[in-house]
Write a protein that holds these residues in place. Structure first.
Motif, short mmCIF file in Angstrom:
data_model
loop_
_atom_site.label_atom_id
_atom_site.label_comp_id
_atom_site.label_asym_id
_atom_site.label_seq_id
_atom_site.Cartn_x
_atom_site.Cartn_y
_atom_site.Cartn_z
N UNK A 44 0.83 -1.21 0.00
CA UNK A 44 0.00 0.00 0.00
C UNK A 44 0.86 1.26 0.00
N UNK A 45 0.52 2.19 -0.89
CA UNK A 45 1.16 3.51 -0.96
C UNK A 45 2.67 3.40 -1.08
N UNK A 46 3.16 2.43 -1.82
CA UNK A 46 4.61 2.25 -2.01
C UNK A 46 4.90 2.10 -3.50
N UNK A 47 5.98 2.75 -3.91
CA UNK A 47 6.39 2.67 -5.32
C UNK A 47 7.88 2.38 -5.34
N UNK A 48 8.26 1.24 -4.82
CA UNK A 48 9.66 0.89 -4.73
C UNK A 48 10.16 0.36 -6.08
N UNK A 49 11.36 0.77 -6.45
CA UNK A 49 12.05 0.24 -7.62
C UNK A 49 13.22 -0.59 -7.11
N UNK A 50 13.19 -1.86 -7.44
CA UNK A 50 14.18 -2.78 -6.88
C UNK A 50 14.81 -3.59 -7.99
N UNK A 51 16.01 -4.07 -7.71
CA UNK A 51 16.74 -4.96 -8.60
C UNK A 51 16.77 -6.34 -7.96
N UNK A 52 16.14 -7.32 -8.61
CA UNK A 52 16.10 -8.67 -8.06
C UNK A 52 17.40 -9.39 -8.39
N UNK A 53 17.92 -10.12 -7.42
CA UNK A 53 19.20 -10.81 -7.56
C UNK A 53 18.97 -12.26 -7.99
N UNK A 54 18.66 -12.45 -9.26
CA UNK A 54 18.50 -13.80 -9.78
C UNK A 54 17.05 -14.23 -9.86
N UNK A 55 16.85 -15.36 -10.54
CA UNK A 55 15.52 -15.93 -10.71
C UNK A 55 15.23 -17.08 -9.75
N UNK A 56 16.25 -17.58 -9.06
CA UNK A 56 16.07 -18.70 -8.14
C UNK A 56 15.86 -18.17 -6.72
N UNK A 57 15.00 -18.83 -5.95
CA UNK A 57 14.80 -18.39 -4.57
C UNK A 57 16.04 -18.63 -3.71
N UNK A 58 16.20 -17.80 -2.69
CA UNK A 58 17.34 -17.92 -1.79
C UNK A 58 16.99 -18.61 -0.49
N UNK A 59 15.73 -18.91 -0.26
CA UNK A 59 15.33 -19.57 0.97
C UNK A 59 13.91 -20.11 0.87
N UNK A 60 13.56 -20.95 1.84
CA UNK A 60 12.24 -21.58 1.86
C UNK A 60 11.77 -21.70 3.31
N UNK A 61 10.51 -21.32 3.51
CA UNK A 61 9.87 -21.49 4.82
C UNK A 61 8.59 -22.28 4.61
N UNK A 62 8.44 -23.37 5.33
CA UNK A 62 7.30 -24.27 5.16
C UNK A 62 6.63 -24.48 6.52
N UNK A 63 5.33 -24.41 6.54
CA UNK A 63 4.59 -24.67 7.77
C UNK A 63 3.27 -25.35 7.42
N UNK A 64 2.80 -26.18 8.36
CA UNK A 64 1.54 -26.90 8.18
C UNK A 64 0.43 -26.21 8.96
N UNK A 65 -0.77 -26.33 8.43
CA UNK A 65 -1.93 -25.77 9.11
C UNK A 65 -2.32 -26.65 10.30
N UNK A 66 -3.01 -26.10 11.27
CA UNK A 66 -3.52 -26.95 12.37
C UNK A 66 -4.38 -28.08 11.81
N UNK A 67 -4.39 -29.20 12.50
CA UNK A 67 -5.13 -30.37 12.01
C UNK A 67 -6.61 -30.06 11.76
N UNK A 68 -7.18 -29.21 12.58
CA UNK A 68 -8.59 -28.89 12.40
C UNK A 68 -8.84 -28.09 11.12
#
Length: 297
Positions: free
Chosen positions: A216-240
């Motif tokens: 929201x209300x941001x106009x950032x110009x950024x340079x991405x460092x590559x096309x491959x991800x640098x990390x992964x975070x995985x989590x499971x939902x509660x059983x219910x």
């Protein structure tokens, strides 16, 4: 005669049907354990199974992409005492080995001219070519430069009022900053790296770019460092909350460097610019453990 005897068995084998040939091959393989059993019914069964396998359902994991936007230091870090001593030593060595500059040469020429004027045997006719010129001594130039230097007020390196404002991009100019965004996760608002859900037809990097552009209300110009991800975070939902189609979420991180501070003039309360040692106050421990692996100081 020998050719006729050989042709007869070949003619009989050619007249046999393919099914009879495969059945005979099966009986031969059963008697010899070293041969693999192969017969027509198994080949047909394998073909039918291949055709009968339905298309797999979509992954039970919700895919998301997040961007680790970093603002690099704007000014240099203050030198430590030993760094300051080493700096002064290098400057002294460079000064001793360097040649005279044009300004230093001019200082010597002016001093020599003044000494000739003060001598008893001074002849003013030797400098007739300089009479019509306004002579500005090098020392006069130095005096004017010193006066301008006294009137110059450099900007402060440390501004307490700005450094304490976590929403300001101008804080801590001698350190790297990371962008955190307040986002809705389920029924709870959390501080996270800007992220959004992957959509069919786009790459994960495109998803990360969309996550940055959707702030929201941001106009950032950024340079991405590559096309491959640098990390992964995985989590499971509660059983219910788990279903057959939704088990959990996988978040892929992409690194980017701020190339233009097109931030809004007014501070945005939903965006924070934090140093690395400040992240642990806003991120969950499990999330922080994944992020600090690829965040540089």
């Amino acid at each position: 005669m020998h050719q006729k005897k050989m042709a007869a068995p070949c003619r009989r084998m050619a007249s046999r049907s393919l099914l009879q040939f495969l059945s005979g091959f099966r009986r031969t393989a059963v008697g010899k354990p070293g041969l693999r059993v192969f017969f027509g019914t198994s080949a047909c069964r394998a073909t039918l199974q291949t055709k009968a396998v339905p298309d797999r359902a979509s992954s039970p994991w919700t895919l998301m992409a997040a961007v680790c936007l970093q603002r690099l230091p704007v000014i240099s870090v203050d030198c430590s005492p030993i760094e300051q001593q080493f700096k002064e030593m290098l400057l002294q060595m460079e000064f001793e080995k360097s040649l005279l500059s044009d300004h230093e040469q001019r200082l010597l020429e002016d001093a020599e001219r003044l000494s000739r004027k003060q001598a008893d045997d001074y002849d003013s006719d030797e400098e007739d070519d300089r009479r019509d010129q306004e002579i500005v001594l090098a020392q006069d130039l130095e005096d004017s430069w010193e006066q301008r230097m006294k009137n110059f007020q450099p900007a402060k390196r440390v501004r307490d009022d700005v450094d304490e404002d976590l929403t300001s991009l101008e804080r801590c100019l001698d350190d790297s900053l990371l962008l955190l965004a307040e986002q809705q996760v389920g029924g709870e608002k959390m501080w996270l790296l800007p992220q959004t859900q992957w959509q069919d037809g786009e790459s994960l990097r495109q998803t990360a770019e969309r996550a940055l552009a959707s702030l929201p209300a941001a106009a950032f110009k950024a340079t991405f460092l590559g096309n491959a991800p640098c990390g992964l975070y995985k989590y499971k939902l509660p059983r219910a909350a788990r279903t057959e189609s939704t088990v959990g979420t996988k978040v892929f991180f992409f690194k980017a460097v701020l190339s233009d501070d097109g931030h809004p003039a007014a501070p945005n309360a939903s965006l924070l610019w934090l140093k690395k040692d400040e992240l642990q106050r806003y991120l969950k421990p499990a999330y922080m453990m994944k992020v600090e692996r690829f965040v540089s100081v």
